[in-house]
Structures are given as C-alpha cells and as structure tokens.
Design an enzyme around this catalytic site. Structure first.
Site, PDB file in Angstrom:
ATOM      1  CE  LYS A  86     -11.913  -4.969  -1.270  1.00 52.47           C
ATOM      2  NZ  LYS A  86     -10.522  -4.485  -1.218  1.00 52.47           N
ATOM      3  CG  HIS A  89     -20.004  -4.630  -7.958  1.00 51.26           C
ATOM      4  ND1 HIS A  89     -20.524  -4.102  -6.807  1.00 51.26           N
ATOM      5  CD2 HIS A  89     -21.034  -5.245  -8.583  1.00 51.26           C
ATOM      6  CE1 HIS A  89     -21.819  -4.377  -6.736  1.00 51.26           C
ATOM      7  NE2 HIS A  89     -22.140  -5.070  -7.815  1.00 51.26           N
ATOM      8  CG  ASP A  90     -19.079  -3.066 -14.753  1.00 47.21           C
ATOM      9  OD1 ASP A  90     -20.158  -3.059 -15.367  1.00 47.21           O
ATOM     10  OD2 ASP A  90     -18.258  -2.129 -14.789  1.00 47.21           O
ATOM     11  CB  ILE A  91     -22.705  -5.987 -16.817  1.00 37.49           C
ATOM     12  CG1 ILE A  91     -21.644  -5.496 -17.795  1.00 37.49           C
ATOM     13  CG2 ILE A  91     -23.719  -4.898 -16.502  1.00 37.49           C
ATOM     14  CD1 ILE A  91     -22.203  -5.165 -19.184  1.00 37.49           C
ATOM     15  NE  ARG A 146      -2.929   0.652   8.121  1.00 36.72           N
ATOM     16  CZ  ARG A 146      -4.160   1.077   8.375  1.00 36.72           C
ATOM     17  NH1 ARG A 146      -4.345   2.326   8.779  1.00 36.72           N
ATOM     18  NH2 ARG A 146      -5.188   0.272   8.219  1.00 36.72           N
ATOM     19  CB  THR A 150     -14.474  -4.547   7.456  1.00 33.88           C
ATOM     20  OG1 THR A 150     -13.463  -3.946   6.652  1.00 33.88           O
ATOM     21  CG2 THR A 150     -14.327  -6.041   7.415  1.00 33.88           C
ATOM     22  CG  ASP A 159      -7.908  -6.101  -2.747  1.00 29.09           C
ATOM     23  OD1 ASP A 159      -9.029  -6.494  -3.119  1.00 29.09           O
ATOM     24  OD2 ASP A 159      -7.712  -5.554  -1.644  1.00 29.09           O
ATOM     25  CG  ASN A 193     -19.333  -9.051 -21.887  1.00 37.64           C
ATOM     26  OD1 ASN A 193     -18.763 -10.074 -22.266  1.00 37.64           O
ATOM     27  ND2 ASN A 193     -19.243  -7.897 -22.533  1.00 37.64           N
ATOM     28  CB  THR A 194     -17.823  -5.294 -17.740  1.00 44.66           C
ATOM     29  OG1 THR A 194     -18.634  -4.802 -18.802  1.00 44.66           O
ATOM     30  CG2 THR A 194     -16.723  -4.299 -17.440  1.00 44.66           C
ATOM     31  CE  LYS A 210      -4.575  -5.904   0.164  1.00 47.59           C
ATOM     32  NZ  LYS A 210      -5.275  -4.780  -0.459  1.00 47.59           N
ATOM     33  CG  ASP A 243      -2.049  -1.062   1.066  1.00 45.44           C
ATOM     34  OD1 ASP A 243      -2.325  -1.484  -0.081  1.00 45.44           O
ATOM     35  OD2 ASP A 243      -2.628  -1.472   2.092  1.00 45.44           O
TER      36      ASP A 243
HETATM   37  O1  C5P Z   1      -2.600  -1.737   6.874  1.00 42.49           O
HETATM   38  P1  C5P Z   1      -3.569  -2.863   7.052  1.00 42.49           P
HETATM   39  O2  C5P Z   1      -2.953  -4.118   7.637  1.00 42.49           O
HETATM   40  O3  C5P Z   1      -4.836  -2.446   7.744  1.00 42.49           O
HETATM   41  O4  C5P Z   1      -3.948  -3.251   5.539  1.00 42.49           O
HETATM   42  C1  C5P Z   1      -4.953  -4.170   5.236  1.00 42.49           C
HETATM   43  C2  C5P Z   1      -5.106  -4.256   3.762  1.00 42.49           C
HETATM   44  O5  C5P Z   1      -6.253  -5.059   3.491  1.00 42.49           O
HETATM   45  C3  C5P Z   1      -5.344  -2.923   3.050  1.00 42.49           C
HETATM   46  O6  C5P Z   1      -4.782  -3.032   1.740  1.00 42.49           O
HETATM   47  C4  C5P Z   1      -6.849  -2.834   2.976  1.00 42.49           C
HETATM   48  O7  C5P Z   1      -7.299  -2.099   1.860  1.00 42.49           O
HETATM   49  C5  C5P Z   1      -7.248  -4.294   2.826  1.00 42.49           C
HETATM   50  N1  C5P Z   1      -8.583  -4.606   3.298  1.00 42.49           N
HETATM   51  C6  C5P Z   1      -9.014  -4.386   4.598  1.00 42.49           C
HETATM   52  N2  C5P Z   1     -10.272  -4.709   4.981  1.00 42.49           N
HETATM   53  C7  C5P Z   1     -11.107  -5.262   4.104  1.00 42.49           C
HETATM   54  C8  C5P Z   1     -10.698  -5.523   2.802  1.00 42.49           C
HETATM   55  C9  C5P Z   1      -9.417  -5.171   2.427  1.00 42.49           C
HETATM   56  O8  C5P Z   1      -8.249  -3.895   5.420  1.00 42.49           O
HETATM   57  N3  C5P Z   1     -12.312  -5.593   4.518  1.00 42.49           N
END
Ligand code: C5P
Length: 237
Positions: free
Chosen positions: A64, A66-68, A217, A126, A62, A70-71, A35, A13
């Site tokens: 994520k 989310h679309d039709i 982190r 979340t 990652d 085919n896309t 990731k 990240d």
């Molecule tokens: O820094 P941290 O350990 O919180 O990073 C978690 C990673 O997982 C980040 O890339 C965050 O976008 C991703 N993520 C998350 N919670 C989710 C889905 C993905 O923290 N529900």
C-alpha cells in the site's frame, strides 16, 4: 461460474520466511496466487518475494504505497523488478501519484521484457468509518468517498482496485468492466469469528463481480489449509 484462472489469492500472513514457504508449498495446487503483506515483507525482506516467485507462483505485493509521485514510482519500479504480478497503492495519494505508479510499472516491465504488474488502488480502508473520514477533513461518507476515489483511480489509468465485499456491486455499476476488483473480507462460515465485520462467502463475492478473492485466516488458520483452499475453490467452480 466458469473461470479460466483460479481467483483465490492466499494471504501469507505469517511472520517468517520459513513459515511462509511451508504454507505456500502446502496450498500452491489449490490457489491462484500468494499475497505478501507488510508483516512478512518487513520481517523477511524482498528475498521472500524472490523465493515465492522461484516456486513458479504469482505474487501480490500488498505494501500500500502512499508518498510523493517520484517515490511511489521508484518503489513500483523496484517491485516490478521483483517480478510481482500485483501490488497496491493508496488512491488518496491523488491522480499524479497513481499515474506515476502505473507508468513506472509499464515502463519498467517493458524494459525488462516482463508483463506489467496490476497496480491496484486502495480506496477507503475498511477500518475507517464516517467519523474517521470526518476527523481527517474528508467527505464524511465512506460510500461516496470510495466511489469518488475509485473513479479517480480509473481516470488515472489504474486497471484494478481493492474493495470490501460489500462495495463490489456498487463499484461494478460505475466502473468500466475491464477493471479488476480484488476483495478481502471473505468468510466461508466454517471459521471462528474474528475482526472481519463485513464479509461475503467466496461464492457470493464472485457472483457480485469480484475478480480475485484474498483469503487469509480461513486458509492459513484452518486445521488443514490445503483442504480448506480446495473447498473454497470447489465452492466457486
Ligand atoms: O485473515 P483474513 O482473511 O481476514 O485476511 C485478509 C487479508 O486481506 C489480510 O492480509 C488483510 O491485511 C488484507 N486486507 C483486509 N481488508 C482490507 C485490505 C486488506 O482484510 N480492506
């Protein structure tokens, strides 16, 4: 807990390709995969996926989708051509979209002689609460909505899900054992408090039944990222 593979997925990240590659090189021996999320992908483009793959490391893309159907299928096919090992789609796109995504991963990989990436379903973010679900007209109970979407994902042919650490035990009770659970929200206790509210330690998450741990982190923001990753690995070995 004996593992065949290293289940730590380090989130890259960071905003630039240079920072990502530097971090990846530093921690590669202590983690199982990297990731690449929206910030890095939008800043650095598909080239960053190729450069991380070129080091021999596995990549979890990652974005994520989310679309039709085919896309989403075309986006999954494109990610499969980049030779990523895992990618995410939103289960709220429905069964037709999820089946199309899984089929695109399988068909594209077969045509190229690659192993199909694990298409992971994201259930309820979340950051969502019962009030968030209610305002968009969904079942206003996050736990029930998570279970419902997880079961739909499995029926649609997905082989894995992303879930919060506190959902692992409940999902393991209702899902077939081959389903891989990928869990962010991992904290060791050594880091500063941040925006993750519902966390488990790496060991607790593995004991609860996680297959993979996404760690951001606690590794990249640590004073010594390599040592931090090694310590996490030791704690689950
Ligand atoms: O820094 P941290 O350990 O919180 O990073 C978690 C990673 O997982 C980040 O890339 C965050 O976008 C991703 N993520 C998350 N919670 C989710 C889905 C993905 O923290 N529900």
């Amino acid at each position: 807990m004996a593992h065949i593979k290293n289940p730590i997925i380090a989130a890259l990240d960071v905003p630039s390709a240079e920072q990502a590659l530097k971090l990846a090189e530093l921690i590669a021996p202590a983690v199982g995969a990297f990731k690449i999320g929206k910030e890095l992908f939008v800043s650095a483009g598909p080239d960053i996926v190729k450069r991380v793959r070129a080091t021999g490391a596995s990549v979890f893309l990652d974005l994520k989708f989310h679309d039709i159907p085919n896309t989403v299928a075309k986006a999954v096919a494109a990610a499969t051509r980049l030779d990523v090992q895992m990618l995410t789609i939103h289960t709220s796109g429905g069964s037709e979209m999820m089946s199309a995504a899984e089929k695109a991963a399988q068909d594209t990989a077969k045509a190229l002689g690659l192993t199909a990436p694990l298409v992971l379903g994201v259930t309820v973010l979340t950051s969502s609460t019962n009030a968030t679900l209610s305002e968009i007209g969904c079942e206003a109970d996050t736990e029930r909505q998570v279970s419902r979407l997880a079961e739909l994902a499995v029926k649609s042919g997905l082989r894995g899900l992303v879930c919060s650490p506190l959902e692992i035990v409940a999902l393991r009770k209702i899902l077939p054992p081959h389903i891989q659970l990928v869990t962010p929200g991992i904290r060791t206790g050594a880091e500063k408090a941040d925006d993750q509210k519902r966390t488990l330690t790496p060991r607790e998450a593995m004991q609860a039944g996680a297959s993979w741990l996404v760690v951001g982190r606690p590794i990249y923001a640590a004073e010594n990222p390599r040592a931090a990753a090694e310590k996490i690995l030791e704690s689950i070995s």
